[in-house]
Motif scaffolding. Sequence first.
Motif: not given
Lengths: 606, 389
Positions: B200-201, A21-23, B129-133, B149-157
Amino acid sequence: MNLRDLLSPFFVWQRAFEKPYTSIRPTIDRPGAPAYRGFHINVSEECVGCGSCHSICQNHAIDMVPAAEFEGRTGDSGLRPRFDYGRCCWCGLCVDICTAASLRMSNEYAWISEDPDEFHFTAGVDDKPWQNNEHGYRRAEGYHLYPPKRIEMDMLSPDESVQSFEEVARGYSEAQAKLEADRCVECGICVATCPAHMDVPDYIHSIRDGDYEKGLQLMYRTNPFPATCGRICTRRCESVCPVGILGEPVAIRWLKRFIVDQVDAKDYPRILNDQIIESGHRVAIIGAGPGGLSAAYYLRKKGHAVTVFEAGETAGGMLRYGVPSYRLPDADLDKDIAYIVSLGVDIRYNTRIGKDIDFEQLLQDYAAVFLSTGLSVPSNMRIQGEDHARVLSGLQVLADVASGRDPGIGSRVAVIGGGNVAMDAARVSRRLGAEVTILYRRRIADMPADEEEIHESQEEGCNIVPQAIPVEIIAADKPQQVSIKWGEAEMVQDPTGGRPRPVLQEDRMHTDTYDCIISAIGQGSDLDFLSKENQQQLAIEWGKFTPGEYQQSALQKVFVGGDVANRTADAISAIEDGHHAARGIERLLNPDGFTATQTDNTGEPA
Amino acid sequence: MTLSTGHSAALDFAQPEPPDLSSGKYVKLWQGPQHPGITGNMSLELVLDGDTIVSCKTHVGYLHRGFEKLMERRSFIQNFTVVCRIAVPEPTFNEYLYSHAVEEISGIEVPERAIWLRTMNLELMRLASFLMWIGGQSGAFGQYTVPNWTLAYRDYVLDLFEEMTGARIYHMYIVPGGVRAGLPDGFEERAREIMKGAEKLLDQIERVMFNNVVFKARSKGLGIITPDMVDPYGIVGPNARACGLARDIRKDEPYLAYDRLDFETISGNEADAYGRAYLRLQETRQSINLIRQCLDHAPTDGPFQADMPNVLHWKVPAGETYVKAECTRGEYGYYMVTDGSEFVRRVHVRGPSYTHAIAVMERLAVGTNIADIAGLMVSLHTYPPEIER
């Protein structure tokens, strides 16, 4: 425990081969989304400094500060929003409320400086790298924090209105007025623009509060003709109202009218409570029009004995004789005048200066003279044959109708001119049953008349022929008719950048016959009552005065105002001239007690 | 390692005898206010017998910003920029409920498009919120891969939020009268792509975190909430649903567009930390499904804001109302009283964390192991700022 639960977690290794994810280099700038709420942009040229952003900011992060380059612009407060990024929470409400849509946000969000004062800046004035950023938060189309459209005034339909002299605009209901009053953003640009500096936001506020008596008090501080101005004011306030930049301006004039209509004339003395302490000075006023009576009102409040000399039979001047009753009913004009007179103003009707009393006599008998004789002489068209008996002046037609006389216009009328008098004469003729053609030398867009009047006269069936230049008036076959020869005009651009000029096309001439021709191309002053010597002393140019400070003329005792002394020649300017002259006369008569901000006996600024 | 057995089913409200601290048998330990348990600052005053907790007392006040009082001195439009801060990871529920309360009292009808955009916004919020949780729950048991994984993916949201609302955290998108803008160009495609990735995540998380012998060992049997606790303790949301109660305001008293969305209330049958976690995983998947439905049905044109009065001097008629919505943690409510002036007379924010983090936490903590206290706190899913509005 089962084997699956033991092995399944090792699936994490699969991710080791996926794109992270990170660059790799975290220093790469990531621009904000196109609608990101980042640093503020203000297009200062479009901003009018209304201060709505300042009003809505819950953090008090916006101050309105003077910006030298925008000071003195019409319809502009000369202020620009200054942001304090120590307070801002980037909610963007300032962008949402911006009446000019000049305030925006960029999608820039990173700003590093060692100097904390830098985060306090005037957007659009202080140079910032994001000022021209094309991205960032903008107010979306269709999203409003105040109603952009005004509440329509009920009007008589054109079919009904031409049947009688009944007032066309029917007035707001209380509910309508409150909705319209709600649209005001209280910027005060109207106050600065109004010649009389009426306290518009506050009296509109009084409508929202339902406190019409307070509204009336506020209006009388600067204007003793609210019922009149509530109907026929030229409303420069509305032309600069910032709500009108993206939508329609607040209907300030109709709101003023609404307040007056809510208050009964018999309650005026109690509400306005004008206490008069006689000063012992005597002041003469020449002309009982809006200027003269405005001066009379404010002088009377100062305790001076006021005598108004009026050549006509009634007071009101052009408001009475020049404005037809379907726009300003006599009863409403009388409501304003009656209150002024009730303070003890002595009006001498049918008294013409120069004929019944000498001007020199006034100068001797009175401590000061306010001269507001208006423009009463119709201008000539300066074409051949215009002294024909069937060529009438617009002013005369309007005055006849106002006095209940038949102007004798016949059934087919041509009106020459494009000003308010021309429109009024045309509409009055329609009401008298005539078929009306208006000939105007330039385009409709160039007409000096109020847009509303042009529109309404067209609605009422007046046929406007633009770019038509009268050339000659010719006697018709029948004595009760007259012919006019006119030519079509082409608009030619002025090479020096002035407004386009109509040029007569000799090959496109027409001759039409009418029952009468009403000439309404302008008015001039009649100052023959002044001696040659006086005229020289008073420095009259082109029939007009050029007043000095506080409307004072070159003669110390003589103050001038109204159409004869200003360029705008409208009621509200005359009213302010009268008020201002009253201040000047007070300064002359009571130099020790006068300060520019002195209070009158109501405790309010005079 | 001793596994906690949770609490006995018999409900006893009697205050336990305070442990005799002078006996030298106990250790008093402050956990917090900074700790890995929850988002925000809150302390637990724990008394330990060995590494077993014998009493727990929740201390709040570290985040008090006086939101409810602030609102009484701000205009109705200004408040909408304040309310989002009441629950930092889930601002939009506050935005929606505040707006809805104002609209209900003033009789403002929100246009159809705004209803769908609001629904989508709230579901995106649930997903974020759930991704962060999930990351928090996993991290609280010492597993640090899933949080990454989840905090990074939360950023996409949050990217989606940034596009839709102009901000990542404090969106300030749901405004009294509607929403602030429609969807930007290309939003739908990007949202669908991110939903695909999220699904997928979640599958990967299920394999790594839930089908995990360590996670199961530590979370199963921890902090059991029995059905008879639910009403007396005011337990709501996934915490209540996990013990078998099918209670979801979205279904029971549908608001916004929920009555037109195809979904069922999810309820579980294991009311321990694992059961609650698994229920939330399923609800995250449901949320993705709901977002897709919103993308399918949301009108792309038409007004997104009701006709509004001038907000600069907006007076809301006198009245009172209580409005509620199902946030990720259960019933979130706003009680509002207006007196006809330009300011709200009183707002009371009822966040689910109040009961979950105080009464429920204090009870469930007793008898658990000190090592599991952070995991227990996360499994109740509480946000301290909404305790002290």
